[in-house]
Write an enzyme that holds these catalytic residues in place. Structure first.
Site, PDB file in Angstrom:
ATOM      1  N   GLU A 261       0.672  -1.274  -0.266  1.00 15.39           N
ATOM      2  CA  GLU A 261      -0.018  -0.275   0.270  1.00 15.39           C
ATOM      3  C   GLU A 261       1.297   1.179   0.095  1.00 15.39           C
ATOM      4  O   GLU A 261       1.005   1.432   0.929  1.00 15.39           O
ATOM      5  CB  GLU A 261      -1.045  -0.218   1.175  1.00 15.39           C
ATOM      6  CG  GLU A 261      -2.187   1.549   0.932  1.00 15.39           C
ATOM      7  CD  GLU A 261      -1.726   2.380   2.055  1.00 15.39           C
ATOM      8  OE1 GLU A 261      -1.217   2.930   2.196  1.00 15.39           O
ATOM      9  OE2 GLU A 261      -1.875   2.487   3.362  1.00 15.39           O
ATOM     10  N   CYS A 300      -1.862   8.277   3.725  1.00 19.92           N
ATOM     11  CA  CYS A 300      -1.589   7.977   2.295  1.00 19.92           C
ATOM     12  C   CYS A 300      -2.715   8.091   1.316  1.00 19.92           C
ATOM     13  O   CYS A 300      -2.533   7.732   0.019  1.00 19.92           O
ATOM     14  CB  CYS A 300      -1.288   7.006   1.977  1.00 19.92           C
ATOM     15  SG  CYS A 300      -2.595   5.455   3.507  1.00 19.92           S
TER      16      CYS A 300
END
Length: 698
Positions: A261, A300
């Site tokens: 990720e 993120c």
């Protein structure tokens, strides 16, 4: 001198000796610059820690069922909740405000609670997970196929980013633990001291099975050389680092699973209908400012590109500027009134400012905020500059040229977003796609046509899409909040992985295998009775009726095989008049016969299901406590007046509940007619006491 941050390996806390620790890395308070920890793994036996997980950890977790592991997850969540004040205090040193800490700490604890609940509701109280339906592989039913999941035999290694030291660890640990796979946590150095305290609380709780969780505080340069088939790496960090790790031989040819990720140029699109003055416009601006300032933009999932209609650009900029001026106070998060803290480190501050410079060079104009040294609220409550603190003001840049590559490629991982205009929905879709794959895009619109047009174009480029409007603005968890029951991940630049996503994330830590064999063999392999396997009709065996058996006494394959019952026209008409279901197939011979599915008037399906219950139940009080429901009901062959039906009810799956005095029994129900044709099939669910208690005399 500040002590070395310990690792927890092979069942004990470990730190390097004095000589090895001489070159330890110093970690500083993000606001004051004070040294809070020193980090080193010099001399750590990393291979030994991995072997300990593969042996001791695998053995201890292998003794537990999915439900037993799920119960432990809940107990861990409660243990962390009891001591979360300690975590909040430490979290403030990372630059996190109370709200930031809530997202990280309470969010991580919430993941444990969620996986505990989903594990007990959606997985069997077993060690094998059955996937999908039976696949018949022979005409006579003697050869079947099925897919099962079993846990990977190695260790789950998680490499985490600095921005969420608690949530980032727990969102990977929870599904791995539920799958039965031991974990080694490697937190990022700048905030690893918070992850260490979280692990310490879990260790001191006594809830961790031996070897199920280890912590490495510091660098692991030889990690990938130590990995092998059966191991898994879950990585969160930069896309460039992910690609370098993915290229390692252990991943390319060694069979090690690698999920990532990574950084993501996420977008938020303002719909053409969401003009200034609408609730959607206001919700859009509010969300944009929240995403810029929560965790100082170090997420993120944060919004990096605000994509708005050309006509609304100035209005959005003005509204963002006003909201930041009114609501955002930058400073030491331990000071009352501060709403945005510093970045995690001075190095991170310098990197963010460098990336802002790249955006400016590519045509971005700073229209909100500045890149100069900000005046902030200090620990004593005064206002001033903090040269030792990693502070940056919220910055919004405007791009006149939507085709600028930097707009769609450069990420300043801080309180920084860029705004750009579009002229058509097709252009908005194209701009979202320029991000190269994202974790999330949000859309603010109240027009379903706008939502459908955007979703059809952008969904394939995103792991998640949030639609924000006046109906859900108050209840929405927000653009940047991954939820444990929904997929967290995204294609392309976002890493191509799927962390979270409910039970999907658990299955990432397991191997799906197709098993083929006889009904008897598949029953043994899965713990689920298959038609054709041995059954024990109580009428012939002399055993008690299955409903007279507790969970401790009941066995898979215990069966009721009923006598037949004749269906009459009077029965059909009585049921129709009593229930009000006078559908023509039951009441009009001519109309029913004209229907391609019926030979004439037929019995109600629900009449047959009701009769079946009458044919298989034992009416007296006993271990069966309640009917829990029906699943997978299908009506196959119509039943006409004069036909007979009979039922076979077989104990299919037995699932004790770990925290209750009862469990769930799934029964395979089959109705057949006098010609042995299949009339209906379904599963009956009952709640059954674990132990049988004899009724007390009156």
């Amino acid at each position: 001198m500040t002590e070395i941050l310990p690792s927890y390996v092979r069942g004990e806390w470990w730190t390097p000796d004095a000589d090895a620790a001489a070159g330890a890395t110093e970690v500083r308070d993000a606001s004051t610059g004070e040294v809070v920890a020193r980090v080193s793994t010099e001399g750590l036996d990393l291979g030994g820690a991995l072997d300990y997980a593969r042996t001791v950890g695998q053995a201890s977790l292998g003794e537990l069922t999915f439900h037993q592991r799920a119960v432990l997850l809940k107990q861990m969540a409660l243990a962390l909740t009891e001591r979360k004040a300690e975590l909040y205090e430490i979290s403030s040193r990372t630059g996190a405000t109370k709200q930031d800490s809530w997202v990280d700490i309470d969010g991580g604890i919430g993941v444990l609670f969620t996986y505990s609940g989903k594990g007990r509701r959606e997985m069997p109280n077993a060690k094998v997970y059955v996937d999908g339906a039976v696949e018949p592989l022979s005409k006579d039913g003697s050869f079947l196929g099925r897919h099962i999941y079993t846990r990977l035999p190695g260790v789950a290694v998680q490499i985490n980013a600095f921005n969420f030291p608690v949530w980032g660890s727990l969102e990977k640990f929870a599904p791995a633990f539920l799958a039965g796979m031991p974990t080694v946590v490697k937190p990022a150095t700048p905030t690893g001291y918070l992850a260490e305290h979280m692990v310490r609380i879990l260790v001191e709780s006594g809830l961790l099975p031996d070897g199920s969780l280890q912590l490495v505080s510091g660098s692991v340069p030889t990690l990938f050389d130590e990995l092998r088939l059966g191991d898994l790496v879950g990585f969160t960090g930069s896309a460039s680092t992910a690609e370098r790790l993915r290229a390692h031989d252990s991943v390319q040819t060694g069979g090690v699973r690698f999920t990532s990720e990574t950084d993501s140029i996420n977008a938020s699109v303002l719909g053409t209908d969401a003009v200034a003055g609408t609730p959607e416009f206001d919700a859009y601006v509010k969300q944009l400012v929240v995403e810029m300032t929560t965790k100082a933009g170090q997420k993120c999932t944060a919004i990096r590109r605000a994509i708005v209609p050309e006509a609304s650009i100035d209005a959005v900029i003005d509204a963002v500027r006003a909201r930041i001026a009114e609501r955002v106070v930058v400073g030491d998060p331990r000071t009352e009134g501060v709403t945005m803290g510093p970045l995690a480190s001075l190095a991170q501050r310098d990197e963010v400012l460098r990336q802002v410079g790249r955006l400016e060079q590519a045509g971005g104009e700073v229209v909100v905020g500045s890149t100069g040294t900000p005046t902030v609220t200090l620990a004593d409550g005064t206002r001033g500059e903090a040269s030792d603190g990693a502070f940056v003001s919220p910055v919004l840049l405007r791009f006149a040229d939507a085709s600028s590559p930097a707009l769609h490629e450069v990420e300043a991982f801080g309180p920084v977003s860029s705004i750009v205009g579009y002229d058509s929905l097709d252009e908005a879709v194209a701009l979202v796609a320029r991000g190269g794959g994202s974790l999330v895009t949000s859309v603010a619109t109240h027009d379903p046509d706008v939502a459908v047009a955007l979703a059809s174009g952008i969904a394939a480029y995103n792991g998640r899409v949030l639609f924000l409007d006046r109906d859900d603005a108050r209840s929405s968890t927000g653009h940047g909040s991954p939820l444990p029951n929904l997929v967290h991940g995204g294609p392309g630049r976002a890493g191509g992985g799927e962390e979270l996503g409910g039970i999907r994330a658990v299955l990432h830590h397991m191997q799906r295998t197709a098993v083929q064999g006889s009904p008897e063999m598949l029953t043994a392999l899965t713990g689920v009775w298959h038609a054709g396997a041995a059954a024990r009709p109580y009428e012939a065996s002399g055993e008690p009726h299955p409903f007279r058996k507790s969970l401790a006494e009941l066995r898979i394959g215990d069966q009721v095989a009923s006598a037949p019952r004749v269906v009459t026209l009077d029965d059909i008409e009585t049921f129709a008049n009593f229930t009000g279901d006078t559908f023509y197939a039951h009441m009009n011979e001519e109309a029913a016969a004209a229907n391609p599915f019926f030979p004439g008037r037929v019995a109600h399906g629900y009449l047959l299901v009701s009769w079946a219950a009458g044919l298989f139940v034992d009416p007296e009080p006993g271990p069966v406590l309640a009917n829990y429901g029906l699943e997978n009901l299908r009506f196959i062959t119509p039943v006409s007046p004069g036909d007979e039906i009979r039922v076979e009810l077989t104990a299919k799956q037995i699932s004790p509940r770990e925290t209750d005095e009862y469990g769930e029994v799934r029964w395979d129900a089959v109705l057949k007619n006098q010609n042995d044709e299949l009339v209906a099939t379904y599963d009956v669910l009952t709640l059954v006491a674990k132990e049988r208690t004899e009724p007390q005399p009156a």
